[in-house]
Design an enzyme around this catalytic site. Structure first.
Site, PDB file in Angstrom:
ATOM      1  N   GLY A   1      31.958  69.907  11.704  1.00  0.00           N
ATOM      2  CA  GLY A   1      32.817  70.960  11.204  1.00  0.00           C
ATOM      3  C   GLY A   1      31.995  72.161  10.752  1.00  0.00           C
ATOM      4  O   GLY A   1      30.790  72.046  10.495  1.00  0.00           O
ATOM      5  N   CYS A   2      32.635  73.302  10.631  1.00  0.00           N
ATOM      6  CA  CYS A   2      31.907  74.526  10.272  1.00  0.00           C
ATOM      7  C   CYS A   2      31.399  74.483   8.835  1.00  0.00           C
ATOM      8  O   CYS A   2      30.212  74.707   8.582  1.00  0.00           O
ATOM      9  CB  CYS A   2      32.788  75.754  10.513  1.00  0.00           C
ATOM     10  SG  CYS A   2      34.436  75.658   9.775  1.00  0.00           S
TER      11      CYS A   2
END
Length: 306
Positions: A122-123
């Site tokens: 995920g970012c």
């Protein structure tokens, strides 16, 4: 490292989404063949299975439930199944999937290169884990440290609805969200940063399309030993020395989140004040670059031996 596959065939299941489009654009730089499904058949299980059967690697850019269904479909193919790279949250804490953050720890890139199933990070977790795990592995921070993570992202990370709200109707200048403290990225951060205590994570969205800053405030007295800000900086530099994608940059008085928009790199910093025994760790990246499609391209290169 895997041997390169001559003109590998890649199928992006969900290529019309933000991440899928970003990956598709980046794949033009690689010697691969991109397989595309008829848009009218993109929800047809038999058509998708047929595309999988032709592919060496399938990239899943789907909601979590659909990714799980696609992975089960691939497993039914037995020894002829393609390798999978999943961009959803579905498998990021699964023990039988390799986490696709190549710089996370020594040897991670080799695990990605040979894995049948890889989960794209995920970012927000990319920034948080990059800052925290080296400190924990170096013995500077206890695993049960009370970690607080603040982060701001461009609105493109919120999907089509949020993008339309900002670009067509003018969204809010700044918005805190996830205040029920159940954000889906928390288990991912906790596991892969090697925390034994659930971190407090407060995400937010700004009125800009791309970019991200993840920040972690620290009281130096709460760390192990007599730690100075320079010690934290040295720890990060040792971990990421020579990395082409993750750099440790000098501290700055202010940071702009959009600076790395369109790039697939990440900058880490330690902003410290030894007199007050305080520091703030920051990670700056593009939420659609190193935080999504850029990381996927990096994993694809590793998985195909390119």
């Amino acid at each position: 490292m895997t041997s390169p596959i001559a003109r590998a065939r890649i199928f992006i299941d969900g290529e019309a989404g933000t991440t899928g489009l970003g990956i598709r654009e980046r794949l033009t730089s690689l010697p691969v063949e991109l397989l595309s499904i008829d848009p009218a058949a993109r929800k047809d299980p038999s058509a998708r299975r047929a595309m999988m059967a032709q592919a060496d690697l399938v990239v899943l850019c789907l909601p979590d439930a659909a990714s799980r269904e696609a992975a089960a479909m691939a497993d039914e193919m037995g020894s002829t199944r393609p390798r999978l790279l999943d961009a959803s949250t579905a498998f990021r804490v699964a023990s039988d999937w390799v986490y696709g953050f190549a710089e996370m720890t020594p040897g991670q890139a080799d695990l990605i290169a040979t894995a049948p199933n890889v989960s794209n990070p995920g970012c927000y977790p990319t920034g948080a884990i990059a800052l925290l795990r080296p400190l924990i592995e170096a013995g500077v921070m206890d695993t049960d440290h009370a970690v607080s993570i603040n982060a701001v992202s461009g609105y493109s990370g919120g999907g089509r609805t949020m993008i339309e709200a900002h670009e067509h109707h003018g969204g809010p200048a700044f918005e805190l969200y996830g205040l029920g403290l159940e954000h889906k990225h928390v288990p991912e951060i906790e596991l892969h940063a090697r925390l034994s205590r659930r971190p407090l994570f407060v995400p937010s969205v700004g009125h800009f399309r791309q970019g991200m800053i993840v920040s972690i405030p620290l009281h130096l007295a709460d760390l192990r030993g007599t730690v100075r800000a320079g010690d934290l900086l040295d720890t990060l530099r040792r971990r990421y020395d020579g990395s082409p994608t993750v750099s440790v940059a000098p501290a700055d008085a202010a940071l702009v989140a959009e600076t790395l928009a369109g790039q697939d790199t990440m900058e880490l910093r330690v902003h410290g004040n030894d007199e007050h025994r305080q520091a703030v760790l920051t990670a700056r990246l593009d939420n659609l670059g190193k935080g999504a499609s850029g990381a996927a391209l990096q994993n694809i290169r590793l998985m195909l031996g390119l």
